[in-house]
Design a protein around this motif. Structure first.
Motif, short mmCIF file in Angstrom:
data_model
loop_
_atom_site.label_atom_id
_atom_site.label_comp_id
_atom_site.label_asym_id
_atom_site.label_seq_id
_atom_site.Cartn_x
_atom_site.Cartn_y
_atom_site.Cartn_z
N SER A 152 9.63 -2.00 -5.96
CA SER A 152 8.57 -2.75 -5.28
C SER A 152 8.56 -2.29 -3.84
N ASN B 176 4.26 -1.57 -7.41
CA ASN B 176 5.21 -2.33 -8.22
C ASN B 176 5.34 -1.60 -9.56
N VAL C 50 1.93 -2.28 -12.70
CA VAL C 50 0.99 -3.40 -12.77
C VAL C 50 -0.40 -2.82 -12.54
#
Ligand SMILES: *[C@@H]1O[C@H](CO)[C@@H](O)[C@H](O)[C@H]1NC(C)=O
Ligand SMILES: *[C@@H]1O[C@H](CO)[C@@H](O)[C@H](O)[C@H]1NC(C)=O
Ligand SMILES: *[C@@H]1O[C@H](CO)[C@@H](O)[C@H](O)[C@H]1NC(C)=O
Ligand SMILES: *[C@@H]1O[C@H](CO)[C@@H](O)[C@H](O)[C@H]1NC(C)=O
Ligand SMILES: *[C@@H]1O[C@H](CO)[C@@H](O)[C@H](O)[C@H]1NC(C)=O
Ligand SMILES: *[C@@H]1O[C@H](CO)[C@@H](O)[C@H](O)[C@H]1NC(C)=O
Ligand SMILES: *[C@@H]1O[C@H](CO)[C@@H](O)[C@H](O)[C@H]1NC(C)=O
Ligand SMILES: *[C@@H]1O[C@H](CO)[C@@H](O)[C@H](O)[C@H]1NC(C)=O
Length: 281
Positions: A201, A153, A143
């Motif tokens: 994550s 992430n 991301v």
């Protein structure tokens, strides 16, 4: 000799001949490429292909190709294999093009001789064909704009391989391997190829400003490692400078306070002395 006896011997001869000459070969091919199904004619006899019938069958006895007395003959060829084969007469090898995972299996090649008494199988070769596909190099996606608060992430994926992969995981520098990973394997219902992805994550590790991530794909035969993916926090140096300048400022204030304090003390002492002197005289 009694003709019945000759016939009996002939049948026995052929049976033994075929059994002793059935060879088993193993061949590997890549998905969507060409498979080679050999039919090595080991008999030293000088036989020309124009005297022989050479044909290949799959394990369901469907004919892939027939070379009939020196010419390709399509009559017996199954529709499944029409246009997918070519014969290499120099090598006695059949090429099966555009190989699919479904083509995995065993194939028999027969070399037959036509005689006035009928057909005699001179040789049979069984080839076990296995089909594989190389997984694409694992690729990491992140991301955008990672901050210390957003945490890390990442997703990694690899496509279109066969057989089924074992696992895929992340390797993060300066971090223990205890992070939650979500691995998913899917299979294309037409090509039968597998794709795999893994998501990660985790909080951004304390005390560091950059992290390197690698993604590792493990199959039964190889380990493939992705290119490194670098994650750098935005302008970590400013953070540090602000911190140290704050400390510097504090130190300066303390230093200046002490200096002026001492100066004040000296002045006060001087004044007191000046006041005492006229009193004595
Ligand atoms: C098979 O190979 C051809 C080129 O040789 C390519 O265009 C095609 O996309 C490939 N098909 C698959 C399913 O990989
Ligand atoms: C095969 O034929 C070649 C010539 O064409 C000859 O030199 C050779 O001896 C023959 N071999 C056998 C086993 O008949
Ligand atoms: C077929 O034979 C040629 C030489 O005659 C050789 O260069 C080639 O590699 C062979 N192909 C296979 C698949 O064995
Ligand atoms: C598959 O991978 C192997 C080993 O990494 C390589 O030698 C081979 O050329 C690759 N095959 C294809 C079709 O990409
Ligand atoms: C990420 O940061 C860039 C500028 O550094 C900005 O243009 C972009 O909109 C940001 N993206 C997100 C998803 O916040
Ligand atoms: C990670 O990013 C994906 C989108 O790329 C998002 O759907 C998912 O919720 C994110 N996970 C966490 C824990 O932030
Ligand atoms: C992080 O790892 C690198 C090498 O991968 C090492 O040189 C460095 O000292 C490590 N830093 C910490 C804080 O563990
Ligand atoms: C493959 O799966 C899709 C859904 O993912 C389905 O629509 C399709 O009918 C399936 N095809 C076959 C040949 O099973």
């Amino acid at each position: 000799m009694d003709p019945r006896c000759t016939m009996g011997l002939g049948i026995l001869f052929v049976t033994v001949f075929v059994l002793s000459d059935a060879a088993l070969l193993k061949r590997q091919a890549y998905f969507n490429r060409t498979a080679y199904l050999p039919c090595p004619f080991t008999k030293a006899q000088n036989r020309s292909q124009s005297e022989l019938v050479i044909f290949w069958q799959d394990q369901k006895k469907l004919v892939l190709y027939e070379h009939f007395l020196g010419k390709e003959k399509l009559d017996n060829v199954d529709g499944k294999y029409r246009g997918r084969t070519s014969f290499d007469g120099d090598n006695w090898t059949l090429r099966l093009h555009n190989v699919q995972i479904k083509d995995t299996g065993s194939y028999d090649c027969f070399i037959q001789e036509k005689t006035s008494k009928g057909s005699v199988i001179l040789q049979q070769t069984d080839t076990e064909l296995s089909v594989t596909a190389n997984f694409s190099e694992p690729e990491i996606e992140s991301v955008p704009n990672i901050t210390r608060n957003s945490g890390i992430n990442l997703t990694c994926w690899s496509k279109q391989g066969y057989p089924k992969p074992i696992k895929m995981y992340f390797w993060i520098t300066n971090s223990t391997n205890e992070h939650d990973e979500d691995m998913q394997i899917s299979q294309d219902n037409v090509t039968e190829l597998f794709s795999i992805s893994v998501s990660l994550s985790m909080p951004f590790p304390d005390d560091v400003f950059n992290v390197t991530a690698l993604c590792v794909l493990e199959t039964a035969s190889v380990k493939i490692v992705s290119r490194p993916h670098y994650i750098v926090l935005p302008e970590p140096q400013t953070d540090q400078k602000e911190n140290s300048s704050w400390i510097l400022g504090a130190v300066a204030i303390v230093f200046i306070s002490v200096f002026f304090g001492l100066l004040l003390l000296l002045l006060v002492k001087k004044c007191l002395r000046k006041q005492e002197q006229p009193g004595i005289s």
